[in-house]
Write an enzyme that holds these catalytic residues in place. Sequence first.
Site, PDB file in Angstrom:
ATOM      1  N   ASP A  90       0.852  -1.194   0.000  1.00 24.43           N
ATOM      2  CA  ASP A  90       0.000   0.000   0.000  1.00 24.43           C
ATOM      3  C   ASP A  90       0.887   1.244   0.000  1.00 24.43           C
ATOM      4  O   ASP A  90       1.803   1.358   0.818  1.00 24.43           O
ATOM      5  CB  ASP A  90      -0.906   0.025   1.234  1.00 24.43           C
ATOM      6  CG  ASP A  90      -1.922   1.140   1.126  1.00 24.43           C
ATOM      7  OD1 ASP A  90      -2.741   1.080   0.185  1.00 24.43           O
ATOM      8  OD2 ASP A  90      -1.891   2.067   1.946  1.00 24.43           O
ATOM      9  N   GLY A 108     -45.042 -13.351  22.147  1.00 22.65           N
ATOM     10  CA  GLY A 108     -45.204 -14.759  22.485  1.00 22.65           C
ATOM     11  C   GLY A 108     -43.885 -15.351  22.947  1.00 22.65           C
ATOM     12  O   GLY A 108     -42.833 -14.700  22.856  1.00 22.65           O
ATOM     13  N   ASP A 109     -43.958 -16.567  23.442  1.00 19.01           N
ATOM     14  CA  ASP A 109     -42.770 -17.277  23.909  1.00 19.01           C
ATOM     15  C   ASP A 109     -42.505 -18.402  22.912  1.00 19.01           C
ATOM     16  O   ASP A 109     -43.337 -19.303  22.756  1.00 19.01           O
ATOM     17  CB  ASP A 109     -43.072 -17.837  25.310  1.00 19.01           C
ATOM     18  CG  ASP A 109     -41.899 -18.608  25.888  1.00 19.01           C
ATOM     19  OD1 ASP A 109     -41.056 -19.086  25.106  1.00 19.01           O
ATOM     20  OD2 ASP A 109     -41.840 -18.746  27.125  1.00 19.01           O
ATOM     21  N   PHE A 110     -41.347 -18.343  22.249  1.00 17.69           N
ATOM     22  CA  PHE A 110     -41.157 -19.317  21.173  1.00 17.69           C
ATOM     23  C   PHE A 110     -41.008 -20.759  21.670  1.00 17.69           C
ATOM     24  O   PHE A 110     -41.059 -21.691  20.884  1.00 17.69           O
ATOM     25  CB  PHE A 110     -40.055 -18.919  20.187  1.00 17.69           C
ATOM     26  CG  PHE A 110     -38.704 -18.554  20.763  1.00 17.69           C
ATOM     27  CD1 PHE A 110     -38.025 -19.399  21.616  1.00 17.69           C
ATOM     28  CD2 PHE A 110     -38.111 -17.341  20.390  1.00 17.69           C
ATOM     29  CE1 PHE A 110     -36.772 -19.052  22.101  1.00 17.69           C
ATOM     30  CE2 PHE A 110     -36.856 -16.987  20.891  1.00 17.69           C
ATOM     31  CZ  PHE A 110     -36.187 -17.852  21.756  1.00 17.69           C
ATOM     32  N   ASP A 152     -41.392 -11.876  19.839  1.00 20.76           N
ATOM     33  CA  ASP A 152     -40.589 -11.834  21.068  1.00 20.76           C
ATOM     34  C   ASP A 152     -41.533 -11.786  22.271  1.00 20.76           C
ATOM     35  O   ASP A 152     -42.760 -11.647  22.110  1.00 20.76           O
ATOM     36  CB  ASP A 152     -39.638 -10.626  21.054  1.00 20.76           C
ATOM     37  CG  ASP A 152     -38.319 -10.948  21.764  1.00 20.76           C
ATOM     38  OD1 ASP A 152     -38.369 -11.578  22.845  1.00 20.76           O
ATOM     39  OD2 ASP A 152     -37.251 -10.580  21.252  1.00 20.76           O
ATOM     40  N   ARG A 194     -28.564 -14.484  17.038  1.00 21.60           N
ATOM     41  CA  ARG A 194     -28.060 -14.419  18.414  1.00 21.60           C
ATOM     42  C   ARG A 194     -29.072 -15.002  19.405  1.00 21.60           C
ATOM     43  O   ARG A 194     -29.273 -14.455  20.488  1.00 21.60           O
ATOM     44  CB  ARG A 194     -27.733 -12.969  18.806  1.00 21.60           C
ATOM     45  CG  ARG A 194     -26.496 -12.445  18.136  1.00 21.60           C
ATOM     46  CD  ARG A 194     -26.357 -10.967  18.338  1.00 21.60           C
ATOM     47  NE  ARG A 194     -26.033 -10.640  19.727  1.00 21.60           N
ATOM     48  CZ  ARG A 194     -24.806 -10.451  20.175  1.00 21.60           C
ATOM     49  NH1 ARG A 194     -23.783 -10.562  19.362  1.00 21.60           N
ATOM     50  NH2 ARG A 194     -24.604 -10.152  21.439  1.00 21.60           N
TER      51      ARG A 194
END
Length: 709
Positions: free
Chosen positions: A88, A520-522, A494, A537
């Site tokens: 460079d 909701g709760d997956f 979520d 994540r």
Amino acid sequence: MALNPVLGKLVSKRVVLASASPRRQEILSNVGLRFEVVPSWFKETLEKSSFTAPYEYAVETAKQKALEVANRMHVKHQRTPDVVIGADTIVSVDGQILEKPVDKQDAYRMLSRLNGKEHSVFTGVAILHCCSKDNHLEMEITDFYEETKVKFSELSEELLWEYIHSGEPMDKAGGYGIQALGGMLVEYVHGDFLNVVGFPLNHFCKKLAELYYPASKQNVQHKKCDSMPSVDTFKNLSDGKSESSDFPEHKVSSKLDSSGMCSSGAVYTSENSSTVRLGFTVPLGNQNGVSQSASKLPSKILELMDGFRASKALFVASKLKIFDHLKDKGPMKAVDVANDVGTSVCGTERLLDACASLGLLEKTSQGYSNTDSANTYLTSDGKYSLHGYIIHSNDHLWPLFTNLESAVKEGSRQNHRAFGKKADDLFKDYYHSQEVKQRFMAAMHSIAHLTARDVATAFDLSKFKSACDLGGCTGALAHELVQVYPNLKVTVFDLPEVIANTSYFQPSGQHTAPVTFVSGDFFKDNLPEADLYILSRVLHDWPDEKIHVLLSKISAVCRPGCAILVAEMVLDDEKKNRSTALLQSLNMLVQTEGKERSGCEYQALLEKHGFTNVKIRITGNLLDWIAEYEIRRKKRCRKKKKSMVIEKKRISQSYEEEVFTASNFECPYKKLEPPCPVVPLLSHRKLQLSPFYSIVLAQFSDIQKSPMM
Ligand SMILES: O=c1[nH]cc([C@@H]2O[C@H](COP(=O)(O)OP(=O)(O)OP(=O)(O)O)[C@@H](O)[C@H]2O)c(=O)[nH]1
């Protein structure tokens, strides 16, 4: 080869020039070197203010150019070169670094700066010696720079513009080509002319001589590198058979010893060079006569010992919102900053000085001001602000990490020690204390927002009409996805406590209709229907058993043609190289039941639910790894009992890793500027393809679903 026996050492090697510069190609082919040209995709966007001297910038850029090519060839093309050369060239005048002009006006700005004055031309060069061991790329990096002083005559405006209109300046550092018309502007040159043209051939040959003929390096040292080793010396040595090893003979020059000590590459070379080996731990001992005296500093260990101080300085400056103050009012004196934020003058001054030394601030006679990086990433309201994550690191991760010793002894999370609460209670806290919840969501938003572009564009997702981002929090990724794929509708799924607090994080001025939020709760509730399920994540938070529950729920609602996309940091299969991901795994140990996993491990988890064909890409940004798993339903009759060995072999053959840097990947749908700091703020010198996410794209075939194994 009588004139250039050193170059003869490269004859039997696969040499790659990681440069598109026609001048470099010409200089090297003129002396008979045979090489392949693979231009680097590394973008020359390192933060200049974080380098203390201009040549450091040129050397680091040369190194990154070469590393990108070496890694791309190894991973993507599965052809490991023996030697990669990167270079460079920059011009330095009045403390400013000039690269290639972007347009005529820029060329004029540069040439006016150089007019009538002396400036320096630096070319940084990196020579990578590479080899593949167990499919892992190992490299020894030698780098150096050369400085040449050039003085321009006093030139009239008319002449400058005439020169600019010739078109010559545009692809040349500093806006001139000394080898052509630009030569007419130059009054004198002190030093290597070819260095100005783009490649310091003389220094390069000396460096090769040092690398391939270790005995000659004493000569070189005594002569302080001011001349080429004598032809006699070359002759005597050129009969040696140094090609037998993977790396040149001087191997011992600079590498980690068994205790992690890094000997300086300058032991036998000139001041402006160094040699470092990546991926090797070699005991000291047989040092081929190179003195490993007390002058060697355990620089790596010292840096690790001090690492927490730099982190804490960044955390405290962020917590005190110093970057916000300086953005609005800088440059400011320490006393004024202290008055504004209500801190002591002496303490504030030390903190500001430390931040300046770390490249976060600039210090001039007028006071302190933010660097560009600080303005972009450290102010609390910037579009790509990391402020939320930094505060989370200070307030939450720091106390947890303080208990790492206990976590290692006990093998479990440390919330009770750090916060006097059980993990589950703490989890409730997250969602019941408004302050903690906002802090946590801001942290997740920081990272998700900063990395969303790469996650969204790593693969072609245009065939999907609907997506569901499970655990999608503030919707940062969802909003990026609908920007990139205008026909996509995304549901963010979520917990109710999260969904209730997302409004603060919604982008202003963006059409938000394609993004909807469902609570909701997956693990418990029905999942919304979608063509594409996204887990970004999320999996690293959970142990395998829970992941199986989740994956089986997703697989149960998938129709043929549906897919799953996973984004995570990914460990290398041997779990020994990617320290950012390995440290992240410790991070999961202190606070969750989860962990980071390797590509093979993710694939094995997914395979249990019928997902196959893995591709992994390296993004080059904070979330460097991108993996795509094409997932298909397998037949019910598939033999389960094939041993893990066979399974593992098949796994490692079935996924493919690709270099994917923010700088080289072009989204097929929209050309978008990459938002990420390709170089982590505090560790630009260490950026080697380390930190990472994987994305998993899982598709159903028409074959009938099988029950979970
Ligand atoms: O007098 C001269 N000064 C400089 C040059 C040429 O300028 C460029 C410098 O740019 P860089 O080092 O970034 O290299 P690139 O051309 O972009 O190629 P890479 O693929 O290696 O990034 C360089 O080409 C010099 O040759 C000159 O010609 N005359």
